[in-house]
Design a protein around this motif. Structure first.
Motif, PDB file in Angstrom:
ATOM      1  N   ALA A  62       0.788  -1.283   0.034  1.00 13.32           N
ATOM      2  CA  ALA A  62      -0.053  -0.020  -0.038  1.00 13.32           C
ATOM      3  C   ALA A  62       0.994   1.249   0.163  1.00 13.32           C
ATOM      4  O   ALA A  62       1.956   1.269   0.383  1.00 13.32           O
ATOM      5  CB  ALA A  62      -0.943  -0.071   1.310  1.00 13.32           C
ATOM      6  N   GLU A  63       0.238   2.248  -0.804  1.00 12.93           N
ATOM      7  CA  GLU A  63       0.981   3.549  -0.622  1.00 12.93           C
ATOM      8  C   GLU A  63       1.426   4.082   0.889  1.00 12.93           C
ATOM      9  O   GLU A  63       0.574   3.956   1.968  1.00 12.93           O
ATOM     10  CB  GLU A  63       0.204   4.746  -1.138  1.00 12.93           C
ATOM     11  CG  GLU A  63       0.984   6.098  -1.300  1.00 12.93           C
ATOM     12  CD  GLU A  63      -0.016   7.033  -2.239  1.00 12.93           C
ATOM     13  OE1 GLU A  63       0.336   8.205  -2.155  1.00 12.93           O
ATOM     14  OE2 GLU A  63      -1.212   6.589  -2.403  1.00 12.93           O
ATOM     15  N   GLY A  64       2.773   4.238   0.987  1.00 14.31           N
ATOM     16  CA  GLY A  64       3.244   4.760   2.305  1.00 14.31           C
ATOM     17  C   GLY A  64       3.788   3.706   3.234  1.00 14.31           C
ATOM     18  O   GLY A  64       4.201   3.826   3.955  1.00 14.31           O
ATOM     19  N   ARG A  65       3.593   2.399   2.721  1.00 15.05           N
ATOM     20  CA  ARG A  65       4.177   1.241   3.521  1.00 15.05           C
ATOM     21  C   ARG A  65       5.608   0.904   2.833  1.00 15.05           C
ATOM     22  O   ARG A  65       5.738   1.110   1.684  1.00 15.05           O
ATOM     23  CB  ARG A  65       3.248  -0.033   3.189  1.00 15.05           C
ATOM     24  CG  ARG A  65       1.709   0.212   3.907  1.00 15.05           C
ATOM     25  CD  ARG A  65       2.286   0.261   5.562  1.00 15.05           C
ATOM     26  NE  ARG A  65       1.000   0.394   6.395  1.00 15.05           N
ATOM     27  CZ  ARG A  65       0.847  -0.149   7.682  1.00 15.05           C
ATOM     28  NH1 ARG A  65       1.771  -0.091   8.253  1.00 15.05           N
ATOM     29  NH2 ARG A  65      -0.349  -0.191   8.364  1.00 15.05           N
ATOM     30  N   HIS A  66       6.520   0.393   3.713  1.00 22.24           N
ATOM     31  CA  HIS A  66       7.698  -0.115   3.146  1.00 22.24           C
ATOM     32  C   HIS A  66       7.938  -1.470   3.483  1.00 22.24           C
ATOM     33  O   HIS A  66       7.552  -2.078   4.371  1.00 22.24           O
ATOM     34  CB  HIS A  66       8.810   0.893   3.901  1.00 22.24           C
ATOM     35  CG  HIS A  66       8.488   2.163   3.477  1.00 22.24           C
ATOM     36  ND1 HIS A  66       9.002   2.918   2.338  1.00 22.24           N
ATOM     37  CD2 HIS A  66       7.961   3.333   4.098  1.00 22.24           C
ATOM     38  CE1 HIS A  66       8.599   4.243   2.314  1.00 22.24           C
ATOM     39  NE2 HIS A  66       8.135   4.432   3.452  1.00 22.24           N
ATOM     40  N   GLU A  67       8.945  -2.052   2.690  1.00 25.16           N
ATOM     41  CA  GLU A  67       9.235  -3.487   3.119  1.00 25.16           C
ATOM     42  C   GLU A  67       9.758  -3.750   4.403  1.00 25.16           C
ATOM     43  O   GLU A  67       9.182  -4.710   4.952  1.00 25.16           O
ATOM     44  CB  GLU A  67      10.236  -3.901   1.993  1.00 25.16           C
ATOM     45  CG  GLU A  67      10.577  -5.215   2.111  1.00 25.16           C
ATOM     46  CD  GLU A  67      11.860  -6.051   1.248  1.00 25.16           C
ATOM     47  OE1 GLU A  67      12.840  -6.085   1.633  1.00 25.16           O
ATOM     48  OE2 GLU A  67      11.347  -6.173  -0.073  1.00 25.16           O
ATOM     49  N   SER A  68      10.479  -2.694   4.865  1.00 22.34           N
ATOM     50  CA  SER A  68      11.039  -3.074   6.285  1.00 22.34           C
ATOM     51  C   SER A  68      10.229  -3.122   7.236  1.00 22.34           C
ATOM     52  O   SER A  68       9.988  -3.735   8.276  1.00 22.34           O
ATOM     53  CB  SER A  68      12.098  -1.832   6.622  1.00 22.34           C
ATOM     54  OG  SER A  68      11.097  -0.645   6.640  1.00 22.34           O
ATOM     55  N   GLU A  69       8.785  -2.322   7.175  1.00 19.32           N
ATOM     56  CA  GLU A  69       7.673  -2.426   8.043  1.00 19.32           C
ATOM     57  C   GLU A  69       6.821  -3.834   8.002  1.00 19.32           C
ATOM     58  O   GLU A  69       6.421  -4.315   8.836  1.00 19.32           O
ATOM     59  CB  GLU A  69       6.789  -1.333   7.780  1.00 19.32           C
ATOM     60  CG  GLU A  69       7.075   0.074   8.081  1.00 19.32           C
ATOM     61  CD  GLU A  69       5.974   1.056   7.450  1.00 19.32           C
ATOM     62  OE1 GLU A  69       5.273   1.626   8.334  1.00 19.32           O
ATOM     63  OE2 GLU A  69       5.879   1.397   6.384  1.00 19.32           O
ATOM     64  N   LEU A  70       6.891  -4.299   6.640  1.00 19.35           N
ATOM     65  CA  LEU A  70       6.083  -5.415   6.478  1.00 19.35           C
ATOM     66  C   LEU A  70       7.135  -6.793   6.965  1.00 19.35           C
ATOM     67  O   LEU A  70       6.682  -7.443   7.786  1.00 19.35           O
ATOM     68  CB  LEU A  70       6.243  -5.860   4.835  1.00 19.35           C
ATOM     69  CG  LEU A  70       5.521  -7.194   4.389  1.00 19.35           C
ATOM     70  CD1 LEU A  70       4.082  -7.557   5.223  1.00 19.35           C
ATOM     71  CD2 LEU A  70       5.435  -7.057   3.000  1.00 19.35           C
ATOM     72  N   VAL A  71       8.431  -6.688   7.012  1.00 18.40           N
ATOM     73  CA  VAL A  71       9.345  -7.563   7.468  1.00 18.40           C
ATOM     74  C   VAL A  71       9.063  -7.531   8.939  1.00 18.40           C
ATOM     75  O   VAL A  71       9.150  -8.599   9.805  1.00 18.40           O
ATOM     76  CB  VAL A  71      10.871  -7.314   7.212  1.00 18.40           C
ATOM     77  CG1 VAL A  71      11.849  -8.447   7.587  1.00 18.40           C
ATOM     78  CG2 VAL A  71      10.895  -7.596   5.493  1.00 18.40           C
ATOM     79  N   GLU A  72       9.009  -6.361   9.622  1.00 18.53           N
ATOM     80  CA  GLU A  72       9.002  -6.543  10.993  1.00 18.53           C
ATOM     81  C   GLU A  72       7.579  -6.858  11.540  1.00 18.53           C
ATOM     82  O   GLU A  72       7.681  -7.568  12.495  1.00 18.53           O
ATOM     83  CB  GLU A  72       9.141  -4.913  11.448  1.00 18.53           C
ATOM     84  CG  GLU A  72       9.288  -4.732  13.065  1.00 18.53           C
ATOM     85  CD  GLU A  72       9.195  -3.250  13.409  1.00 18.53           C
ATOM     86  OE1 GLU A  72       9.090  -2.873  14.461  1.00 18.53           O
ATOM     87  OE2 GLU A  72       9.379  -2.399  12.518  1.00 18.53           O
ATOM     88  N   ALA A  73       6.683  -6.609  10.929  1.00 16.80           N
ATOM     89  CA  ALA A  73       5.305  -6.979  11.431  1.00 16.80           C
ATOM     90  C   ALA A  73       5.292  -8.390  11.103  1.00 16.80           C
ATOM     91  O   ALA A  73       4.493  -9.248  11.804  1.00 16.80           O
ATOM     92  CB  ALA A  73       4.062  -6.506  10.390  1.00 16.80           C
ATOM     93  N   PHE A  74       5.701  -9.235   9.746  1.00 16.81           N
ATOM     94  CA  PHE A  74       6.071 -10.374   9.757  1.00 16.81           C
ATOM     95  C   PHE A  74       6.774 -11.186  10.811  1.00 16.81           C
ATOM     96  O   PHE A  74       6.098 -12.400  11.449  1.00 16.81           O
ATOM     97  CB  PHE A  74       6.447 -10.663   8.517  1.00 16.81           C
ATOM     98  CG  PHE A  74       6.552 -12.127   8.091  1.00 16.81           C
ATOM     99  CD1 PHE A  74       5.799 -13.148   7.716  1.00 16.81           C
ATOM    100  CD2 PHE A  74       8.046 -12.938   8.081  1.00 16.81           C
ATOM    101  CE1 PHE A  74       5.875 -14.460   7.423  1.00 16.81           C
ATOM    102  CE2 PHE A  74       8.246 -13.869   7.613  1.00 16.81           C
ATOM    103  CZ  PHE A  74       7.215 -14.766   7.381  1.00 16.81           C
ATOM    104  N   SER A  75       7.540 -10.936  11.174  1.00 17.71           N
ATOM    105  CA  SER A  75       8.529 -11.462  12.171  1.00 17.71           C
ATOM    106  C   SER A  75       7.669 -11.385  13.609  1.00 17.71           C
ATOM    107  O   SER A  75       7.721 -12.364  14.471  1.00 17.71           O
ATOM    108  CB  SER A  75       9.861 -10.531  12.404  1.00 17.71           C
ATOM    109  OG  SER A  75      10.543 -10.783  11.102  1.00 17.71           O
ATOM    110  N   ALA A  76       7.095 -10.364  14.145  1.00 22.71           N
ATOM    111  CA  ALA A  76       6.422 -10.009  15.233  1.00 22.71           C
ATOM    112  C   ALA A  76       5.078 -11.120  15.186  1.00 22.71           C
ATOM    113  O   ALA A  76       4.976 -11.685  16.137  1.00 22.71           O
ATOM    114  CB  ALA A  76       5.917  -8.672  15.559  1.00 22.71           C
TER     115      ALA A  76
END
Length: 230
Positions: A62-76
């Motif tokens: 989504a607009e404004g989202r970054h891969e690093s955020e997704l990776v962090e959420a995925f790990s959590a």
């Protein structure tokens, strides 16, 4: 770039090795295999995606989202959920396709997958009109069309059926042959439990390219109850 959250056993798991050799490619390493080259026409489509079960279907960020955020959420997310077993898997079919599927509907699996779909929805960009059309909404049920527009994929929530695809469409004339071959190839894994031990974050760098494993995380929360009994 598209991302997907799939179930896959770890890269070192014997099931991953067997399925990768069957499909002709390992999504963890990118290594190709020709063990079952005579069936390459039937495994071409699932080969591109790698051995997996779809939980959160491929999506652009989504607009404004970054891969690093997704990776962090995925790990959590993985760290906060416990591993559990599907009591029994078998060779089954979804229309003309063959797959590894649960022998019976397993509600803890349904609930877990729905949690995955909801949790990562904020990261998903809306589907394009072309992507919606590609799903042929006119052929879907009312609930599947609603899922497509709400969640970006028709086969979620009550319409979800866990499957680890092993073939593309198989003609009626070849179905019994294929069922026998798959039963032999996966004899060490069917009619026994399958542990949902972790999640894979898969990536497709460009549309049409093969999906590869960006990272794999174990479901690491302590299991305080027997999830097999709900």
């Amino acid at each position: 770039m598209r991302y997907a959250i799939y179930f896959s056993p770890p890269g070192s798991d014997p099931l991953t090795e067997t399925a990768s050799r069957w499909l002709g490619r390992n999504a963890f390493s990118g290594e190709g295999f020709d063990d079952y080259e005579s069936f390459a026409d039937l495994t071409e489509e699932p080969r591109r995606y790698g051995f997996h079960a779809t939980l959160k279907a491929p999506f652009e960020l989504a607009e404004g989202r970054h891969e690093s955020e997704l990776v962090e959420a995925f790990s959590a997310f993985a760290a906060s959920h416990a591993a559990f077993d599907i009591p029994e898997i078998v060779i089954g079919s979804l229309g003309p396709f063959f797959a590894l599927v649960p022998a019976t509907l397993h509600q803890p699996l349904q609930d877990f997958t729905a949690d995955v779909v909801r949790h990562f929805e904020p990261f998903r960009a809306p589907l394009s009109e072309r992507d919606i059309a590609r799903r042929k909404p006119e052929t879907l049920s009312e609930s599947q069309r609603a899922n497509l527009h709400r969640w970006g994929y028709p086969y979620v929530m009550d319409d979800f059926r866990f499957h680890m695809t092993l073939t593309g469409p198989v003609s009626e004339a070849r179905r019994q042959e294929m069922a026998d071959i798959l039963a032999e190839t996966f004899s060490g894994f069917i009619h026994r439990p399958l542990t949902i031990s972790g999640l894979g974050l898969f990536v497709e760098k460009e549309r049409g390219e093969a999906f590869t494993v960006h990272s794999w995380q174990p479901l690491a929360a302590s299991n305080t109850k027997d999830v097999r009994n709900g």
